[in-house]
Design a protein around this motif. Structure first.
Motif, PDB file in Angstrom:
ATOM      1  N   ILE A 140       0.843  -1.199   0.000  1.00 23.60           N
ATOM      2  CA  ILE A 140       0.000   0.000   0.000  1.00 23.60           C
ATOM      3  C   ILE A 140       0.879   1.249   0.000  1.00 23.60           C
ATOM      4  CG2 ILE A 140      -1.687   1.329   1.332  1.00 23.60           C
ATOM      5  CD1 ILE A 140      -2.816  -1.381   2.308  1.00 23.60           C
ATOM      6  N   ARG A 141       1.927   1.254   0.819  1.00 18.09           N
ATOM      7  CA  ARG A 141       2.841   2.403   0.881  1.00 18.09           C
ATOM      8  C   ARG A 141       3.506   2.636  -0.471  1.00 18.09           C
ATOM      9  NH1 ARG A 141       5.828   1.112   5.163  1.00 18.09           N
ATOM     10  NH2 ARG A 141       7.294  -0.047   3.911  1.00 18.09           N
ATOM     11  N   LYS A 142       3.936   1.571  -1.125  1.00 23.96           N
ATOM     12  CA  LYS A 142       4.583   1.681  -2.439  1.00 23.96           C
ATOM     13  C   LYS A 142       3.633   2.311  -3.461  1.00 23.96           C
ATOM     14  CE  LYS A 142       6.908  -1.025  -5.987  1.00 23.96           C
ATOM     15  NZ  LYS A 142       7.295  -2.357  -6.456  1.00 23.96           N
ATOM     16  N   LYS A 143       2.376   1.891  -3.450  1.00 24.72           N
ATOM     17  CA  LYS A 143       1.383   2.441  -4.379  1.00 24.72           C
ATOM     18  C   LYS A 143       1.143   3.934  -4.106  1.00 24.72           C
ATOM     19  CE  LYS A 143      -1.037  -1.933  -5.151  1.00 24.72           C
ATOM     20  NZ  LYS A 143      -0.617  -2.127  -6.514  1.00 24.72           N
ATOM     21  N   ALA A 144       1.079   4.299  -2.826  1.00 29.72           N
ATOM     22  CA  ALA A 144       0.872   5.703  -2.453  1.00 29.72           C
ATOM     23  C   ALA A 144       2.057   6.556  -2.888  1.00 29.72           C
ATOM     24  CB  ALA A 144       0.647   5.817  -0.949  1.00 29.72           C
ATOM     25  N   ILE A 145       3.267   6.069  -2.631  1.00 33.80           N
ATOM     26  CA  ILE A 145       4.470   6.812  -3.016  1.00 33.80           C
ATOM     27  C   ILE A 145       4.535   6.989  -4.528  1.00 33.80           C
ATOM     28  CG2 ILE A 145       6.999   6.662  -3.113  1.00 33.80           C
ATOM     29  CD1 ILE A 145       6.846   5.472  -0.247  1.00 33.80           C
ATOM     30  N   GLU A 146       4.222   5.948  -5.280  1.00 33.06           N
ATOM     31  CA  GLU A 146       4.223   6.053  -6.745  1.00 33.06           C
ATOM     32  C   GLU A 146       3.235   7.126  -7.214  1.00 33.06           C
ATOM     33  OE1 GLU A 146       3.352   2.102  -8.133  1.00 33.06           O
ATOM     34  OE2 GLU A 146       5.388   1.387  -7.745  1.00 33.06           O
ATOM     35  N   GLU A 147       2.028   7.128  -6.632  1.00 31.42           N
ATOM     36  CA  GLU A 147       1.014   8.113  -7.018  1.00 31.42           C
ATOM     37  C   GLU A 147       1.479   9.532  -6.682  1.00 31.42           C
ATOM     38  OE1 GLU A 147      -3.486   9.294  -5.696  1.00 31.42           O
ATOM     39  OE2 GLU A 147      -3.072   7.159  -6.030  1.00 31.42           O
ATOM     40  N   LEU A 148       2.019   9.720  -5.485  1.00 33.43           N
ATOM     41  CA  LEU A 148       2.485  11.038  -5.068  1.00 33.43           C
ATOM     42  C   LEU A 148       3.649  11.521  -5.925  1.00 33.43           C
ATOM     43  CD1 LEU A 148       2.226  10.439  -1.245  1.00 33.43           C
ATOM     44  CD2 LEU A 148       1.030  12.264  -2.478  1.00 33.43           C
ATOM     45  N   GLN A 149       4.635  10.664  -6.157  1.00 37.37           N
ATOM     46  CA  GLN A 149       5.805  11.059  -6.936  1.00 37.37           C
ATOM     47  C   GLN A 149       5.435  11.367  -8.388  1.00 37.37           C
ATOM     48  OE1 GLN A 149       8.699   7.955  -6.098  1.00 37.37           O
ATOM     49  NE2 GLN A 149       9.414   9.045  -4.277  1.00 37.37           N
ATOM     50  N   THR A 150       4.466  10.665  -8.931  1.00 39.16           N
ATOM     51  CA  THR A 150       3.987  10.959 -10.282  1.00 39.16           C
ATOM     52  C   THR A 150       3.417  12.374 -10.352  1.00 39.16           C
ATOM     53  OG1 THR A 150       3.515   8.638 -10.735  1.00 39.16           O
ATOM     54  CG2 THR A 150       2.334  10.249 -12.072  1.00 39.16           C
ATOM     55  N   ASP A 151       2.829  12.830  -9.244  1.00 41.93           N
ATOM     56  CA  ASP A 151       2.259  14.180  -9.179  1.00 41.93           C
ATOM     57  C   ASP A 151       3.263  15.226  -8.693  1.00 41.93           C
ATOM     58  OD1 ASP A 151      -0.192  13.321 -10.118  1.00 41.93           O
ATOM     59  OD2 ASP A 151      -1.058  13.059  -8.118  1.00 41.93           O
ATOM     60  N   GLY A 152       4.548  14.843  -8.550  1.00 43.45           N
ATOM     61  CA  GLY A 152       5.584  15.800  -8.200  1.00 43.45           C
ATOM     62  C   GLY A 152       5.865  15.975  -6.717  1.00 43.45           C
ATOM     63  N   TRP A 153       5.311  15.139  -5.863  1.00 41.13           N
ATOM     64  CA  TRP A 153       5.542  15.226  -4.427  1.00 41.13           C
ATOM     65  C   TRP A 153       6.818  14.466  -4.070  1.00 41.13           C
ATOM     66  CZ3 TRP A 153       2.243  17.762  -1.015  1.00 41.13           C
ATOM     67  CH2 TRP A 153       1.021  18.189  -1.551  1.00 41.13           C
ATOM     68  N   ILE A 154       7.529  14.954  -3.035  1.00 41.38           N
ATOM     69  CA  ILE A 154       8.607  14.162  -2.453  1.00 41.38           C
ATOM     70  C   ILE A 154       8.048  13.534  -1.178  1.00 41.38           C
ATOM     71  CG2 ILE A 154      10.522  15.468  -3.446  1.00 41.38           C
ATOM     72  CD1 ILE A 154      10.837  16.928  -0.783  1.00 41.38           C
ATOM     73  N   ASP A 161       1.678   7.800   8.603  1.00 41.32           N
ATOM     74  CA  ASP A 161       2.570   6.808   8.003  1.00 41.32           C
ATOM     75  C   ASP A 161       3.524   7.421   6.988  1.00 41.32           C
ATOM     76  OD1 ASP A 161       1.538   4.410   9.210  1.00 41.32           O
ATOM     77  OD2 ASP A 161      -0.201   4.566   7.889  1.00 41.32           O
ATOM     78  N   LEU A 162       3.073   8.476   6.332  1.00 38.31           N
ATOM     79  CA  LEU A 162       3.798   9.001   5.180  1.00 38.31           C
ATOM     80  C   LEU A 162       3.697  10.525   5.167  1.00 38.31           C
ATOM     81  CD1 LEU A 162       5.174   8.146   2.454  1.00 38.31           C
ATOM     82  CD2 LEU A 162       2.888   8.040   1.478  1.00 38.31           C
ATOM     83  N   LEU A 163       4.822  11.183   4.944  1.00 40.86           N
ATOM     84  CA  LEU A 163       4.855  12.641   4.805  1.00 40.86           C
ATOM     85  C   LEU A 163       5.172  12.968   3.352  1.00 40.86           C
ATOM     86  CD1 LEU A 163       7.014  13.478   7.947  1.00 40.86           C
ATOM     87  CD2 LEU A 163       4.536  13.646   7.747  1.00 40.86           C
ATOM     88  N   ALA A 164       4.522  13.996   2.821  1.00 40.73           N
ATOM     89  CA  ALA A 164       4.767  14.395   1.438  1.00 40.73           C
ATOM     90  C   ALA A 164       4.845  15.918   1.356  1.00 40.73           C
ATOM     91  CB  ALA A 164       3.642  13.881   0.531  1.00 40.73           C
ATOM     92  N   LEU A 165       5.792  16.389   0.545  1.00 40.21           N
ATOM     93  CA  LEU A 165       6.000  17.827   0.356  1.00 40.21           C
ATOM     94  C   LEU A 165       6.032  18.159  -1.131  1.00 40.21           C
ATOM     95  CD1 LEU A 165       8.964  18.332   2.856  1.00 40.21           C
ATOM     96  CD2 LEU A 165       6.571  18.920   3.257  1.00 40.21           C
ATOM     97  N   LYS A 166       5.470  19.325  -1.443  1.00 39.80           N
ATOM     98  CA  LYS A 166       5.491  19.817  -2.826  1.00 39.80           C
ATOM     99  C   LYS A 166       5.364  21.337  -2.742  1.00 39.80           C
ATOM    100  CE  LYS A 166       2.980  19.353  -7.200  1.00 39.80           C
ATOM    101  NZ  LYS A 166       1.803  18.715  -7.813  1.00 39.80           N
ATOM    102  N   GLY A 167       6.462  22.028  -3.003  1.00 39.55           N
ATOM    103  CA  GLY A 167       6.447  23.486  -2.873  1.00 39.55           C
ATOM    104  C   GLY A 167       6.114  23.878  -1.447  1.00 39.55           C
ATOM    105  N   LYS A 168       5.092  24.718  -1.258  1.00 39.99           N
ATOM    106  CA  LYS A 168       4.673  25.137   0.078  1.00 39.99           C
ATOM    107  C   LYS A 168       3.617  24.199   0.673  1.00 39.99           C
ATOM    108  CE  LYS A 168       5.570  30.028  -0.657  1.00 39.99           C
ATOM    109  NZ  LYS A 168       5.023  31.379  -0.650  1.00 39.99           N
TER     110      LYS A 168
END
Length: 100
Positions: free
Chosen positions: A7-21, A40-47
Motif C-alpha cells: 500500500i505504501r509503495k502504491k501511495a508513493i508512486e502516485e504522489l511522486q507521479t504528481d511531483g511530491w517528495i 505513516d507518510l509525509l509528502a512535500l510539494k512546494g509550500k
C-alpha cells in the motif's frame, strides 16, 4: 489483503507521479514507527504538505476515530489524510480529518 509495504509503495508512486517528495519512517521490529501514531507518510510539494495515514477500506473507520481522538485530545490543529486502498477498485479512497 495487501500488506502495508505494498500500500505504501502504491501511495508513493502516485504522489511522486504528481511531483511530491515523500518520506516514511523505517520499520523497526516491535516498535511503533508512525509519526505520533497517526501518520505513516509525509509528502512535500512546494509550500504544500500532506500528512497521510495509510490503511485498507475495511480499517478506515478505526483510523478515522484514532486520528480524530488524537487531534482533539492534544488540541492539535492540522490535517491528516486517510488513504484507504481498495483492492477491488485498485485505487485509494481519500478523506481528510481536520483537528482543533
Amino acid at each position: 489483503m495487501p500488506s502495508e509495504s505494498i500500500i505504501r509503495k502504491k501511495a508513493i508512486e502516485e504522489l511522486q507521479t504528481d511531483g511530491w517528495i515523500t518520506w516514511f519512517a523505517p520499520k523497526v521490529k516491535f516498535r511503533q514507527t508512525d509519526v505520533f501514531g497517526i501518520i505513516d507518510l509525509l509528502a512535500l510539494k512546494g509550500k504544500n504538505k500532506k500528512n497521510i495515514q495509510l490503511t485498507t477500506l475495511s480499517n478506515i473507520s478505526t483510523r478515522r476515530k484514532k486520528i480524530a481522538n488524537f487531534l482533539k485530545k492534544n488540541k492539535v490543529q492540522m490535517t491528516v489524510e486517510i488513504w484507504a486502498w481498495s483492492k477491488k477498485a485498485k485505487q485509494f479512497k481519500k478523506e481528510r480529518i481536520n483537528g482543533a
